[in-house]
Design an enzyme around this catalytic site. Structure first.
Site, PDB file in Angstrom:
ATOM      1  N   ARG A  61       0.840  -1.215   0.000  1.00  0.00           N
ATOM      2  CA  ARG A  61       0.000   0.000   0.000  1.00  0.00           C
ATOM      3  C   ARG A  61       0.871   1.260   0.000  1.00  0.00           C
ATOM      4  O   ARG A  61       0.502   2.295  -0.526  1.00  0.00           O
ATOM      5  CB  ARG A  61      -0.958  -0.004   1.196  1.00  0.00           C
ATOM      6  CG  ARG A  61      -1.728   1.297   1.329  1.00  0.00           C
ATOM      7  CD  ARG A  61      -3.010   1.237   2.166  1.00  0.00           C
ATOM      8  NE  ARG A  61      -2.972   0.397   3.323  1.00  0.00           N
ATOM      9  CZ  ARG A  61      -2.291   0.663   4.454  1.00  0.00           C
ATOM     10  NH1 ARG A  61      -1.551   1.749   4.557  1.00  0.00           N
ATOM     11  NH2 ARG A  61      -2.338  -0.184   5.464  1.00  0.00           N
ATOM     12  N   TYR A 114     -15.394  15.124 -16.173  1.00  0.00           N
ATOM     13  CA  TYR A 114     -15.990  13.802 -16.024  1.00  0.00           C
ATOM     14  C   TYR A 114     -17.034  13.900 -14.901  1.00  0.00           C
ATOM     15  O   TYR A 114     -16.714  14.361 -13.801  1.00  0.00           O
ATOM     16  CB  TYR A 114     -14.899  12.779 -15.710  1.00  0.00           C
ATOM     17  CG  TYR A 114     -15.438  11.402 -15.415  1.00  0.00           C
ATOM     18  CD1 TYR A 114     -16.300  10.760 -16.311  1.00  0.00           C
ATOM     19  CD2 TYR A 114     -15.120  10.742 -14.234  1.00  0.00           C
ATOM     20  CE1 TYR A 114     -16.818   9.505 -16.041  1.00  0.00           C
ATOM     21  CE2 TYR A 114     -15.623   9.482 -13.959  1.00  0.00           C
ATOM     22  CZ  TYR A 114     -16.475   8.870 -14.865  1.00  0.00           C
ATOM     23  OH  TYR A 114     -16.983   7.628 -14.590  1.00  0.00           O
ATOM     24  N   ASP A 186      -6.394  17.567 -14.815  1.00  0.00           N
ATOM     25  CA  ASP A 186      -6.709  16.213 -15.269  1.00  0.00           C
ATOM     26  C   ASP A 186      -6.279  16.127 -16.732  1.00  0.00           C
ATOM     27  O   ASP A 186      -6.904  16.720 -17.611  1.00  0.00           O
ATOM     28  CB  ASP A 186      -8.218  15.947 -15.105  1.00  0.00           C
ATOM     29  CG  ASP A 186      -8.571  14.495 -15.408  1.00  0.00           C
ATOM     30  OD1 ASP A 186      -7.886  13.877 -16.251  1.00  0.00           O
ATOM     31  OD2 ASP A 186      -9.539  13.978 -14.823  1.00  0.00           O
ATOM     32  N   LYS A 211      -7.610   4.943 -19.362  1.00  0.00           N
ATOM     33  CA  LYS A 211      -7.813   5.448 -20.711  1.00  0.00           C
ATOM     34  C   LYS A 211      -6.545   5.282 -21.546  1.00  0.00           C
ATOM     35  O   LYS A 211      -6.075   4.175 -21.716  1.00  0.00           O
ATOM     36  CB  LYS A 211      -8.287   6.896 -20.638  1.00  0.00           C
ATOM     37  CG  LYS A 211      -9.394   7.121 -19.600  1.00  0.00           C
ATOM     38  CD  LYS A 211     -10.698   6.426 -19.984  1.00  0.00           C
ATOM     39  CE  LYS A 211     -11.599   6.097 -18.800  1.00  0.00           C
ATOM     40  NZ  LYS A 211     -11.746   7.076 -17.751  1.00  0.00           N
TER      41      LYS A 211
HETATM   42  N1  LCS Z   1     -10.944  11.860 -15.381  1.00  0.00           N
HETATM   43  C1  LCS Z   1     -11.445  11.769 -16.612  1.00  0.00           C
HETATM   44  C2  LCS Z   1     -11.146  12.860 -17.594  1.00  0.00           C
HETATM   45  C3  LCS Z   1     -12.203  10.671 -16.988  1.00  0.00           C
HETATM   46  O1  LCS Z   1     -12.668  10.621 -18.239  1.00  0.00           O
HETATM   47  C4  LCS Z   1     -12.473   9.652 -16.033  1.00  0.00           C
HETATM   48  C5  LCS Z   1     -13.297   8.469 -16.359  1.00  0.00           C
HETATM   49  C6  LCS Z   1     -11.945   9.796 -14.740  1.00  0.00           C
HETATM   50  C7  LCS Z   1     -11.177  10.902 -14.452  1.00  0.00           C
HETATM   51  C8  LCS Z   1     -12.147   8.752 -13.683  1.00  0.00           C
HETATM   52  O2  LCS Z   1     -11.299   7.691 -13.931  1.00  0.00           O
HETATM   53  P1  LCS Z   1     -11.585   6.164 -13.507  1.00  0.00           P
HETATM   54  O3  LCS Z   1     -11.839   6.181 -12.035  1.00  0.00           O
HETATM   55  O4  LCS Z   1     -12.768   5.704 -14.269  1.00  0.00           O
HETATM   56  O5  LCS Z   1     -10.312   5.482 -13.863  1.00  0.00           O
HETATM   57  N2  LCS Z   1     -14.062   8.635 -17.539  1.00  0.00           N
HETATM   58  C9  LCS Z   1     -14.924   7.803 -18.030  1.00  0.00           C
HETATM   59  C10 LCS Z   1     -15.690   8.087 -19.175  1.00  0.00           C
HETATM   60  O6  LCS Z   1     -15.715   9.145 -19.779  1.00  0.00           O
HETATM   61  N3  LCS Z   1     -16.411   7.030 -19.481  1.00  0.00           N
HETATM   62  O7  LCS Z   1     -16.248   6.019 -18.558  1.00  0.00           O
HETATM   63  C11 LCS Z   1     -15.281   6.457 -17.561  1.00  0.00           C
END
Ligand code: LCS
Length: 396
Positions: A61, A114, A186, A211
């Site tokens: 962790r 998001y 971000d 992503k």
């Molecule tokens: N930041 C952005 C710009 C994102 O598009 C997402 C997830 C996150 C943070 C969060 O990340 P995660 O916890 O899912 O790894 N975006 C998504 C989307 O546009 N479609 O499904 C997930």
């Protein structure tokens, strides 16, 4: 991170960062150190590691050799201190917010982010006395006006999910710093191949590595890259104890994906340029937003701030929600699914999917119209994507 690597090209960096040969075995691919804990030679060594007086691993962790390779790799590309890997992109955001905000503090964020990134601040961090205001940060006067004496974080997502609106990062850094706040960016949509916010004045970069960085739609993961050791020291204690950590196998998969990041980002971008032009010329399309098109309101900023327009496109089909649904229900090569940044093209409807948890008024104010369709262009043969669009538009 070696100084030599910092001077090499981005493609070379993605292939070699964090990829030293294993000294124990000579393995070229990194070993997966799938251990929760690490033995101490004696009590004095254990105590010294806990006290931060000796290097060496303690407990996964708090740090792990496989995860550390990934933290080094992403930090090399972003140009920051060693990263802090998390179990998801949301965990990265929550860890930074938890580390840098206190009761009574205020965050200003991009209105089109998001969906859950905004909802977690407005619904959950507010329960602990953290206030937040989400504004169109592409409008620098609106950003400046939203700053309060207690603003501690300016949180910018650019290109923004799902509107593909851009924010001027150098200007946002100047506004945040003159207010004594930290600029958190971000960088998920651009990836460090196309945009490096720390070079433009940001203090912390975060990613959903789910992503582009992983790129193969098989891992959920996040990363925090602090600007320097001082910022890393502010976040690391919370990262170690909050529990939003990563698993070594997850890190290994993301590190494998990372090696081809530059190749994938450029291949998808080549396709996206063609698809965006196709959509803009299509008689059934109301509007298209893609930073590579001259019609994008911030086409000039994209050229200045980014090394390419990327592979996310938003558009609206004439006829709104029903027409969009007919298109989405008819695709065959593309997949109707949320997420983005993988080698396969994914298409979705934000107002009923990724951004459904936002209040409708907030969505509309943020430019997320009911009919907006978001497509993440992948690395397929572009002729097949165009043929798929032709077929799906015929059903509209
Ligand atoms: N930041 C952005 C710009 C994102 O598009 C997402 C997830 C996150 C943070 C969060 O990340 P995660 O916890 O899912 O790894 N975006 C998504 C989307 O546009 N479609 O499904 C997930």
């Amino acid at each position: 991170m070696t100084d030599d690597l910092k001077r090499l090209g981005r493609t070379t960096q993605t292939i070699h960062a964090g990829q030293h040969v294993d000294p124990a075995t000579g393995a070229v691919a990194p070993p997966i150190v799938q251990s929760s804990t690490f033995a101490f030679a004696d009590c004095a060594q254990g105590a010294a590691r806990f006290a931060g007086e000796a290097d060496g691993y303690i407990y996964t962790r708090m740090g792990n050799p496989t995860i550390a390779r990934l933290e080094e790799a992403v930090a090399t590309l972003e140009g920051g201190a060693q990263g802090l890997a998390t179990g998801s992109g949301m965990a990265a955001l929550c860890t930074v917010a938890f580390a840098l905000l206190n009761q009574g503090d205020h965050l200003v964020g991009t209105s089109s982010v998001y969906g859950p990134s905004r909802v977690v601040m407005e619904r959950d961090f507010s329960r602990f006395g953290v206030q937040s205001t989400f504004v169109d940060t592409s409008d620098l006067e609106a950003l400046r006006a939203a700053i309060r004496p207690n603003t501690r974080i300016v949180f910018v997502e650019t290109p923004a999910n799902p509107t593909i609106v851009l924010t001027d990062l150098a200007a946002a850094a100047e506004i945040a710093h003159s207010a004594g706040a930290v600029l958190l960016v971000d960088n998920t949509f651009a990836s460090p191949i196309l945009q490096r916010p720390l070079e433009l004045g940001a203090d912390v970069v975060m990613h959903s590595m789910t992503k582009f960085i992983n790129g193969h739609t098989d891992v959920v993961a996040g990363m925090i890259v602090p600007r320097d050791q001082a910022m890393r020291r502010r976040i690391k204690p919370v990262h170690s104890y909050l529990g939003a950590c990563m698993d070594p196998h997850q890190a290994w998969l993301a590190l494998r994906g990372f090696k081809t990041l530059a190749l994938r980002v450029r291949a998808a971008q080549d396709n996206a340029r063609i698809v965006a032009a196709y959509l803009e010329a299509h008689p059934k399309v109301e509007w298209v937003r893609y930073p590579g098109l001259a019609s994008h309101p911030q086409h000039e900023l994209a050229g200045r701030q980014m090394d390419g327009p990327g592979s996310l496109i938003s558009f609206e089909v004439k006829g709104g929600v029903e027409a969009g649904a007919a298109l989405l229900n008819s695709v065959k090569v593309m997949t109707l699914a949320v997420s983005l940044g993988g080698v396969e093209t994914l298409i979705q409807h934000p107002s009923s999917m990724t951004h459904a948890a936002m209040k409708r008024d907030d969505r509309i104010a943020a430019g997320i119209t009911d009919g907006l369709v978001r497509v993440s262009i992948g690395c397929e043969d572009v002729e097949d994507l165009i043929a798929d669009f032709d077929r799906a538009f015929a059903a509209v």
